[in-house]
Design an enzyme around this catalytic site. Structure first.
Site, PDB file in Angstrom:
ATOM      1  N   TYR A  17      -0.923   4.690  10.254  1.00  0.00           N
ATOM      2  CA  TYR A  17      -0.850   5.084   9.282  1.00  0.00           C
ATOM      3  C   TYR A  17      -2.280   5.206   8.213  1.00  0.00           C
ATOM      4  CZ  TYR A  17       3.454   3.128   8.476  1.00  0.00           C
ATOM      5  OH  TYR A  17       5.135   2.962   8.509  1.00  0.00           O
ATOM      6  N   HIS A  22      -1.812   9.520   2.719  1.00  0.00           N
ATOM      7  CA  HIS A  22      -1.572   8.335   1.549  1.00  0.00           C
ATOM      8  C   HIS A  22      -2.590   7.059   1.710  1.00  0.00           C
ATOM      9  CE1 HIS A  22       1.675   7.083  -0.929  1.00  0.00           C
ATOM     10  NE2 HIS A  22       2.269   6.614  -0.294  1.00  0.00           N
ATOM     11  N   TYR A  68       2.106  -3.089   2.394  1.00  0.00           N
ATOM     12  CA  TYR A  68       2.669  -1.781   2.574  1.00  0.00           C
ATOM     13  C   TYR A  68       2.069  -1.233   0.915  1.00  0.00           C
ATOM     14  CZ  TYR A  68       3.811  -2.064   7.478  1.00  0.00           C
ATOM     15  OH  TYR A  68       4.307  -1.272   8.671  1.00  0.00           O
TER      16      TYR A  68
END
EC number: 3.1.1.29
Length: 194
Positions: A17, A22, A68
């Protein structure tokens, strides 16, 4: 206006990620840490990477949650609670679908706008939403069904360069933010576009 004591950069943990849209908020906090020569270190009790620097005699803490995204509030509430940081003294940097890449905007309070990180922070802070936000534009895929894949994807180079430029613009108004000059910070930041 209350001085900012905590700057939070939202993102997801893990190498897969690391460079995704994001994680725009985490990019911002990493840039502050680099500019201030602050090492961000893992702190289990705060569920994130933390650092601290002093600006004109005032401690400013940095936090990148290592939970998360949808559990970001756990980290924010833990650190803010431990150091007794008022909600109004928190600035949360996050990706914003409703702004194009290259645009950054400051906002005080408001809802979560469907952003799971903001949703959890508001919930974990006792449904209080009066913290400040730095909204870093990433654009929208055009179809709501494509949002998840879009935010968890990497931006093409031209788009990433615009996001990086908007982070530069935001870093440029930090002195106004630290001085509590929110109107000036907003005016200067909102007039910039990559």
């Amino acid at each position: 206006m209350t001085a900012i004591q905590l700057i939070v950069g939202l993102g997801n943990p893990g190498a897969e990620y690391e460079q995704t849209r994001h994680n725009a908020g985490a990019f911002f906090v990493e840039r502050i840490a680099a500019a201030q020569r602050v090492n961000l270190v893992p702190e289990r009790k705060f569920f994130g990477l933390t650092g601290r620097f002093t600006h004109q005699g005032q401690d400013v803490r940095l936090l990148i949650p290592t939970t998360y995204m949808n559990r970001s509030g756990q980290a924010v509430a833990a650190l803010a609670g431990f150091y007794r940081i008022p909600i109004e003294s928190i600035l949360v940097a996050h990706d914003e679908l409703d702004l194009p890449p290259g645009v950054a905007k400051l906002k005080v309070g408001g809802g979560h706008g469907g952003h799971n990180g903001l949703r959890d922070i508001i919930a974990q802070l006792g449904n209080q939403n009066t913290f400040h936000r730095l909204r870093l534009g990433i654009g929208h895929p055009g179809d709501a069904s494509k949002v998840s894949g879009f935010v968890l994807g990497r931006a093409p180079r031209a788009e990433q360069e615009k996001l990086d430029a908007s982070i530069d613009f935001a870093l440029g108004v930090l002195p106004d933010i630290f001085a509590g000059e929110w109107n000036r910070a907003m005016k200067n930041l909102h007039s910039q576009k990559a």
